[in-house]
Structures are given as structure tokens and as C-alpha cells.
Enzyme design. Structure first.
Site, PDB file in Angstrom:
ATOM      1  N   ARG A 150      45.589  69.379  78.708  1.00 42.28           N
ATOM      2  CA  ARG A 150      44.333  69.283  79.421  1.00 42.28           C
ATOM      3  C   ARG A 150      43.805  67.854  79.339  1.00 42.28           C
ATOM      4  O   ARG A 150      44.139  67.124  78.424  1.00 42.28           O
ATOM      5  CB  ARG A 150      43.312  70.248  78.805  1.00 42.28           C
ATOM      6  CG  ARG A 150      43.809  71.674  78.765  1.00 42.28           C
ATOM      7  CD  ARG A 150      43.616  72.328  80.085  1.00 42.28           C
ATOM      8  NE  ARG A 150      44.405  73.520  80.299  1.00 42.28           N
ATOM      9  CZ  ARG A 150      44.063  74.740  79.901  1.00 42.28           C
ATOM     10  NH1 ARG A 150      42.974  74.919  79.186  1.00 42.28           N
ATOM     11  NH2 ARG A 150      44.820  75.773  80.202  1.00 42.28           N
ATOM     12  N   THR A 151      42.951  67.514  80.299  1.00 48.17           N
ATOM     13  CA  THR A 151      42.406  66.156  80.340  1.00 48.17           C
ATOM     14  C   THR A 151      41.725  65.814  79.025  1.00 48.17           C
ATOM     15  O   THR A 151      40.766  66.453  78.629  1.00 48.17           O
ATOM     16  CB  THR A 151      41.369  66.050  81.470  1.00 48.17           C
ATOM     17  OG1 THR A 151      41.964  66.501  82.668  1.00 48.17           O
ATOM     18  CG2 THR A 151      40.917  64.617  81.615  1.00 48.17           C
ATOM     19  N   GLN A 152      42.236  64.825  78.352  1.00 52.49           N
ATOM     20  CA  GLN A 152      41.657  64.428  77.074  1.00 52.49           C
ATOM     21  C   GLN A 152      40.847  63.150  77.209  1.00 52.49           C
ATOM     22  O   GLN A 152      39.908  62.937  76.473  1.00 52.49           O
ATOM     23  CB  GLN A 152      42.780  64.198  76.054  1.00 52.49           C
ATOM     24  CG  GLN A 152      43.684  65.401  75.849  1.00 52.49           C
ATOM     25  CD  GLN A 152      42.928  66.602  75.346  1.00 52.49           C
ATOM     26  OE1 GLN A 152      42.009  66.457  74.565  1.00 52.49           O
ATOM     27  NE2 GLN A 152      43.326  67.767  75.793  1.00 52.49           N
TER      28      GLN A 152
END
Lengths: 275, 266
Positions: free
Chosen positions: B42-44
Site C-alpha cells: 500500500r502507498t507508504q
């Protein structure tokens, strides 16, 4: 005669190019008691004749609120009506959640029309046995739509569905050109006259069997409501003042009412499952 | 004794955990594995990013400004990026933050617009609807711990009414007559407020443009991830117009008065 062999499966056409199951579903709508809808430039209204199973019973509800800006009157299988109106409510609610706007009425009606069409094409499913008159208002003004189990929906200036609705249509066809400029009270009066045409001999409209649904700004006899005028249902004593405004019916003997597909000798023998 | 066969032959300490109660006993899982889902990340953190977006309400409508830079960390990598995007006939959306997420947002809004256009029933999506939709989308993504890493300004003019609102990666929304994202919220917002608040119905288009340009200039001086090439979008009853890229004139001659500048020794 021959049509009996082509009418048991939904997915079989007759040689005349008809789907008999769908047409039988339309018959179920004609069994329900009458509902009339009409609109002016400012308002759209529904009037419905409520049926009761007997003196001890209550009168079957004919109108449902879908959203502030949309209401419906039903004719046919009430259980199917509840399912479809629930679906309409979900659609309208979803539009408010996603886009913060009231759902455009034509799109709402198209959504149930598309849903009903599926049931006329899939094997093993039966068409919905209920028709709607839908009134609503959006940016383009007040609207009246008819929805039928065939999956068709049309917009109308005035329309009626249910038992003996042809008599109401005759009245509406005679007068519809004057509706556009009517105020709310005159519009309701026209609607009540049209609804009265659908009654059997010796029956009359009273506060128990008549309900009126309104979309549009507040009328003279209503308690204050804010513009633009959310959908509201008038029933019981609230209807009395409008019933009083009706003109007396002419005593000229009316021709025998249009023979229906099913016999209905007395009111109590009307089909019970539909409203 | 230890009753569980699966623990026999495994390390255990009779002193404090004779029955190997910890870690909690679990049956080995030999069922179907979803190796794709196991590998999903997931977008970190945002990678290619845009900086501030500014917007104000003025007499005839709403004006929005953003520079043309997409940075790759501290590298000024892409210098002709359009961070102001038109949606339908009434709305402009401006984005700071991750630019790939913004491109995805543009795609989503394009699909929405196409559906609305094909309905052909006189209803159109305006800034109110777009903003509500984006709020729901951004909040839903944050709740899945997979945010679209952007701060968005949505401005428009429809049915005689001006609209200006903010929504970000957390799903936070607010509305005011002057808005700014990123560094703009700290540096430009006081300037915009001073110039605009109370005078929204008086400010002309020219004056609005000047207010935004002055704020962009200050941001170029102070924000190390900004650029002096920018665009301004104006939305009014005449519709949406996003300008071509313009250059900001700046004055750096004050630097020569700073001790330690350039080849100076004292």
C-alpha cells in the site's frame, strides 16, 4: 387458444412476437385499485384509491416516499412494490451520499426500469407484478413518470393506472391542457374528479379511501412547509377540504364501465393480495 | 507431560512453560494461498510530488494557481506538469502531493464525466458534486490504509454560485474564500486572507491574478520544492479557462548584500 403454449416460459416469444408472461404481469397491475397522477408547471401530484379487505380492516397503503423530492403510488402486488421502492430509496440515498445532490428523477425511474427488464429476459424469473406512478422534482421542474413491469417507463403530463383507469384517462385527456397553469388546489380537484371516474356504482371518495401525494410549494390549506416543497402524503381528515371542493357528479347514467379482464361483482371480492 | 504431539521434539522450557502454551498453538495452514495479495503493498510515501496549490474567490468566480513542477524528492524532475485539471464545464481541481495518484484521480473523474455526459438528460456534475464524490473517495481510501496521497483544491462556478473547497489524503474537508495546500497553507494563506477576506465581491479578475502571483512569488523564494513557472485557472459564468504556463519575475540581487554569499570571504 394457441397462446397457451407460449405463455409458461418468460423467455419464449409467441408467433405474434409477444411475451405473454410480461403481458400477464401487466394484468396484475390492472387488478390493483386506481392511482392517478398529474402535473402543472409548479407541482406534481398523485391521487390513489385505497382498498380495504372489509369493514374491520385498515385501508391498504398506496403511496410511498422515496426521498424528499420523489414519491410513488403503486398498483399491483404490494410486496413487489415494497422491494422496488426499497431499491429506489437506496439509489436515491446513494446519489446524495456520493454527489450531494437529489437524484435526477428520470435516472431513478430508468434504474428500476432496467432492473425490471432483467426479469423479463432471464429464464426462471418472473416479472414484477406492480406498476408505479412516480412524481418528483429536480432542476428541470416537476415530473410525472409511469413505470410498468415490462421495463418501460415514460414521462407524462397526466396518467392513471389500476382498475378502471381508462375512465380516469378519458377525463384527463379531456382536461390536461389546462393543468399546466393550475394552482395546487385546482390540480387536486382535477385529480379527484379523474379518480372518481374509476369508482364502481354507489361507491364514493371519502377520507378513508383517498390519499393525495404532493410535490411542490405549499398550498393554501396546508400547514407551513419550506420551499421547494418536499414530497408529502395527505390522508384522512387532511383530504376532507379537497373532497369538499369537488363538483357534484352529473346524474346521467354512465355507460357500463369498461369490462375488465377479471370479474368483480362486489368490492369485497377484489383480489386481496394487491393494493 | 506435554499432551500436544505437534510440540514434541520442539524447544520448550520446563521451568516456566512446560506445555508450550506460548506462542499460541495454531494448526499449520496448508490451504490455498493468495501470493498476489501477500505481495501487495500500500502507498507508504509519495514519490513524485507537487507542492502548493492556491485558490481564492473573487467577484466573478474562483481563481486557482499552481506551479508546473513535479519533484522527485529534492530533484526538480518534471518541469512542465499540469497540476490544475478541468472537470466538466464548471470545475477545476488542483492537486499537490503524489502525482501518480493525481493522474489516477483524473482518470476516475474522466470516467464520471463520461457517464454523466452520456445520460444526456440536462443534468451536469458541478463542483459541489465533484467535491462530495472526492471526499467520499479519499476518506474511503484512508480507511483502507491505502490513501491517495494528495491534497486537493476543488473550485468552480455553477448556477450563479462560487464554490471552493479542500479535501486531502485523510478525507478532511473544509471550505473558505481563500485556500492553500502544502507550504502555501503556512506562507501564502496569511497573504491571501489579508488581501481577500471581506472583499470577495469586489476583487476584479486582474486584482485576483495579481494576488495569486504575489503569493506564488513568495512561495518560490521560500519553498525549496517550488518553481517559477506556473498556471492560473479562472472559473466564472463564462466557463473554465486554464492559462498557459507563465514565468514569475524574481529579484535575487539582495543576495549580494549577504555576508558569505558567492566568492565573498567577509
Amino acid at each position: 387458444m394457441f397462446r397457451n403454449t407460449y405463455d409458461s416460459d418468460n423467455t419464449v416469444f409467441s408467433p405474434q412476437g409477444r411475451l405473454h408472461q410480461v403481458e400477464y404481469a401487466l394484468e396484475a397491475v390492472k387488478q390493483g385499485s386506481a392511482a392517478v397522477g398529474l402535473r402543472s408547471k409548479t407541482h406534481a401530484i398523485l391521487l390513489a384509491l385505497k382498498r380495504s379487505t372489509g369493514e374491520l380492516a385498515s385501508y391498504q397503503q398506496k403511496m410511498f416516499r422515496i426521498d424528499d423530492h420523489v414519491g410513488i403510488a403503486i398498483a399491483g402486488l404490494t410486496s413487489d412494490a415494497r422491494v422496488l421502492s426499497n431499491f429506489m430509496r437506496q439509489q436515491a440515498m446513494g446519489e446524495r451520499m456520493m454527489f450531494n445532490r437529489p437524484m435526477p428523477v428520470n435516472r431513478l425511474v430508468s434504474s428500476i426500469a432496467d432492473k425490471a427488464q432483467v426479469n423479463t429476459q432471464e429464464y426462471g424469473r418472473r416479472p414484477y407484478g406492480v406498476g408505479f406512478l412516480v412524481i418528483g422534482q429536480d432542476q428541470s421542474g416537476p415530473h410525472l413518470f409511469e413505470f410498468s413491469p415490462s421495463g418501460n417507463s415514460y414521462e407524462y403530463y397526466a396518467m392513471s393506472i389500476g382498475a378502471r383507469s381508462q375512465s380516469a384517462k378519458t377525463y384527463l385527456e379531456k382536461h390536461y391542457e389546462s393543468f399546466a397553469d393550475c394552482n395546487l388546489e385546482d390540480l387536486i380537484r382535477h385529480g379527484l374528479h379523474a379518480l372518481r371516474e374509476t369508482l364502481q356504482q354507489d361507491k364514493e371518495l371519502n377520507v378513508n379511501n383517498t390519499s393525495v401525494g404532493i410535490i411542490g410549494p405549499m398550498g393554501q390549506h396546508e400547514k407551513p412547509i419550506s420551499p421547494p416543497g418536499s414530497f408529502r402524503i395527505l390522508e384522512g381528515d387532511n383530504v376532507e377540504v379537497y373532497l369538499q371542493s369537488m363538483e357534484k357528479k352529473e346524474e346521467a347514467p354512465a355507460p357500463a364501465s369498461v369490462p375488465d379482464a377479471a370479474p368483480a361483482p362486489t368490492a369485497d371480492e377484489d383480489v386481496q393480495m394487491s393494493g | 507431560m506435554d499432551h500436544f504431539p505437534t510440540n514434541w521434539g520442539r524447544p520448550r522450557n520446563d521451568a516456566f512453560d512446560a506445555y508450550a502454551t506460548y506462542p499460541i498453538h495454531q494448526r499449520p495452514y496448508n490451504g490455498p494461498k493468495d501470493s498476489f495479495a501477500d505481495g501487495v503493498q500500500r502507498t507508504q510515501q509519495p514519490i513524485v510530488t507537487g507542492t502548493s496549490v492556491l485558490a481564492i474567490k473573487y467577484k466573478d468566480g474562483v481563481m486557482m494557481a499552481a506551479d508546473n513542477l513535479a519533484s522527485y524528492g529534492s530533484l526538480a524532475r518534471f518541469k512542465d506538469v499540469q497540476r490544475l485539471h478541468q472537470v466538466g464545464n464548471y470545475t477545476v481541481i488542483g492537486a499537490g502531493g503524489d502525482m501518480s495518484d493525481f493522474q489516477y484521480i483524473q482518470y476516475i473523474l474522466e470516467e464520471l464525466s463520461i457517464d454523466e455526459i452520456s445520460a444526456q438528460d440536462g443534468h451536469e456534475l458541478g463542483p459541489v458534486e465533484i467535491h462530495e464524490y472526492m471526499s467520499q473517495l479519499m476518506y474511503a481510501r484512508r480507511s483502507k490504509m491505502d490513501p491517495l496521497w494528495n491534497s486537493l483544491l476543488i473550485g468552480g462556478f455553477k448556477d450563479g454560485k462560487r464554490f471552493l473547497s479542500y479535501v486531502d489524503l485523510l478525507g478532511t474537508t473544509y471550505s473558505a474564500s481563500t485556500l492553500a495546500t502544502g507550504y502555501g497553507a503556512f506562507i501564502a494563506q496569511p497573504l491571501l486572507r489579508k488581501a481577500v477576506e471581506g472583499r470577495e465581491d469586489v476583487i476584479t479578475e486582474e486584482e485576483a491574478r495579481k494576488i495569486l502571483e504575489d503569493s506564488l512569488r513568495v512561495l518560490f523564494y521560500r519553498d525549496a520544492r517550488s518553481l517559477n513557472k506556473f498556471q492560473i485557472a479562472a472559473i466564472s459564468s463564462a466557463g473554465v479557462s486554464i492559462s498557459d504556463s507563465m514565468q514569475l519575475d524574481t529579484a535575487w540581487s539582495f543576495a549580494e548584500n549577504i555576508r558569505g554569499y558567492g566568492a565573498q570571504t567577509q
